[in-house]
Motif scaffolding. Structure first.
Motif, PDB file in Angstrom:
ATOM      1  N   GLU A 309      -3.538  89.285  42.990  1.00  0.00           N
ATOM      2  CA  GLU A 309      -4.709  88.408  43.517  1.00  0.00           C
ATOM      3  C   GLU A 309      -4.578  88.163  44.891  1.00  0.00           C
ATOM      4  N   LYS A 310      -5.714  88.255  45.450  1.00  0.00           N
ATOM      5  CA  LYS A 310      -5.817  88.124  46.967  1.00  0.00           C
ATOM      6  C   LYS A 310      -4.922  89.022  47.780  1.00  0.00           C
ATOM      7  N   GLY A 311      -4.875  90.346  47.165  1.00  0.00           N
ATOM      8  CA  GLY A 311      -4.152  91.433  47.905  1.00  0.00           C
ATOM      9  C   GLY A 311      -2.767  91.347  47.644  1.00  0.00           C
ATOM     10  N   LYS A 314       1.691  89.174  41.549  1.00  0.00           N
ATOM     11  CA  LYS A 314       2.689  88.128  41.059  1.00  0.00           C
ATOM     12  C   LYS A 314       2.881  88.642  39.394  1.00  0.00           C
ATOM     13  N   GLN A 338      -9.048  90.362  35.239  1.00  0.00           N
ATOM     14  CA  GLN A 338      -8.207  90.278  36.315  1.00  0.00           C
ATOM     15  C   GLN A 338      -7.616  91.631  36.297  1.00  0.00           C
ATOM     16  N   ARG A 353       2.538  92.154  49.190  1.00  0.00           N
ATOM     17  CA  ARG A 353       1.132  92.845  49.692  1.00  0.00           C
ATOM     18  C   ARG A 353       0.748  94.155  49.171  1.00  0.00           C
ATOM     19  N   SER A 355      -2.006  97.742  48.564  1.00  0.00           N
ATOM     20  CA  SER A 355      -3.451  98.222  48.638  1.00  0.00           C
ATOM     21  C   SER A 355      -3.655  99.178  47.436  1.00  0.00           C
TER      22      SER A 355
END
Length: 393
Positions: A309-311, A314, A338, A353, A355
């Motif tokens: 979520e948003k880079g 979780k 998702q 984070r 990629s």
């Protein structure tokens, strides 16, 4: 020379002091991962069990009288036809008993004929009052007694004649001999199985179904049979019989799957006793999310997946409803749309984070061979993964 050394040492010390005065610039750790976007759809789950090919009708034949086996005319694998003699007992004692019954029958018949003649003669004498009524009644009684003795002797003679014929064991059906349980010279009791004959015609595969997958089998929309000798050939089947009670030895429910509409090639392939795998295909009643096995993360007995979520990632606990090939079906925890990490799950931390790498070329899809009962029933709080037993691939 000493002066030169002092100059070099001073320059090195100055360089170190200058480096200590600078502040290090920190770079953010971005972990490359592979991920997929989830989609929910109706799934087809499969339960597969191994069994063996049997004839639908397989008879255990035995003599209807006891005696000593004198001859055996068939071997295992022999093709037999109705009326063909399989084994014979020593008939001597049975023939003697038949002869004795025949002699008794002839004697009783003579007495009956004489009593019948005497009765007719006394009836004529009675019409002229040449004899008393009591004498007439005596003749009637003698006639009835002779008649009963004749009928009894006749029944005994027929019974003994049948007994003598029972010395030869014959086949009732056209089929193949699958077992021999007695040999020449052996004394057998009446009814003891000595020859097993499988009736020619319809064949079926017998498998054992675990108790937690009985409902899955009952709801199967399609049944496929594969022989271990030729797994590429798919044969259609249908459930002919599903036992209502579990087998005492294996604790499984015996299912008999008939082979329906076989082609000439399939008919030639299927032989008695062959090992076969039966697949029961069932469509789930609702839509489920499917993810690769590599997306699962186990920690302290809890199964989770990493959601992007948003880079950042979780950890989200999920419930597994079943396994299909290399994928698992999730019943709760995530929803369609998702993004879930599928590779690198063991090197991630919450909030890290990431990629997303481009997708790899898709390999050939694995054939599903496992299933779970709870996909086809109301969802429980703690669904469990149930794998089919004895899968033959």
């Amino acid at each position: 020379m000493r002066r030169f050394i002092f100059i070099v040492t001073g320059l090195a010390l100055a360089s170190v002091l200058a480096g200590c005065g600078r502040s290090e610039q920190k770079t953010e750790d971005i972990r490359p991962v592979r991920a997929i976007q989830l989609a929910a759809s109706q799934q087809q789950v499969t339960a597969e069990y191994s069994g063996n090919v049997q004839a639908r009708v397989e008879s255990q034949l035995g003599f209807r009288v006891g005696g000593k086996i004198q001859t055996r005319k068939v071997d295992v694998g022999s093709l037999v036809k109705p009326g063909q003699v399989l084994m014979q007992l020593d008939p001597q004692d049975l023939r003697l008993a038949q002869a004795q019954a025949e002699a008794s029958f002839k004697s009783a018949k003579s007495n009956f004929e004489l009593a019948e003649f005497e009765l007719k003669r006394y009836q004529e004498l009675r019409k002229t009052n040449a004899i008393s009524q009591s004498a007439m009644d005596a003749k009637n009684t003698a006639f009835e007694s002779a008649k009963a003795s004749f009928e009894q002797a006749q029944a005994v003679f027929k019974t003994q004649s049948n007994q003598a014929a029972y010395a030869s064991l014959t086949s009732d059906v056209e089929g193949v001999v699958t077992a021999i349980n007695a040999e020449v010279g052996q004394v057998v009791a009446a009814g003891s199985p000595v020859v097993q004959v499988a009736k020619a015609g319809e064949l079926e595969v017998v498998v054992g179904i675990p108790e937690n997958n009985v409902d899955v089998v009952k709801r199967a929309t399609k049944i496929e049979i594969r022989l271990w000798a030729n797994p590429k050939e798919i044969i259609n089947g249908k459930i002919r019989e599903l036992s209502p009670v579990a087998d005492a030895a294996t604790r499984t429910f015996i299912a008999k799957v008939s082979i329906i509409d076989p082609t000439p090639k399939q008919t030639a392939l299927v032989k008695l006793g062959m090992t076969a795998a039966v697949q029961f295909l069932v469509n789930t009643p609702g839509a489920f999310v499917k993810v690769p096995l590599t997306a699962l993360y186990q920690e302290k007995g809890v199964t989770s997946v990493w959601v992007v979520e948003k880079g950042a990632v979780k950890l989200v606990p999920v419930q597994i409803g079943g396994v299909s090939g290399n994928d698992v079906l999730l019943t709760s925890g995530v929803v369609a749309g998702q993004t879930v990490v599928t590779a690198g799950v063991h090197v991630l931390n919450p909030g890290q984070r990431v990629s997303i790498l481009p997708p790899e070329p898709k390999p050939a899809p694995a054939e599903p061979y496992l299933t779970s009962q709870n996909l086809l029933a109301p969802q429980s709080a703690n669904p469990t993964v149930v794998q089919s037993q004895g899968a033959v691939k």
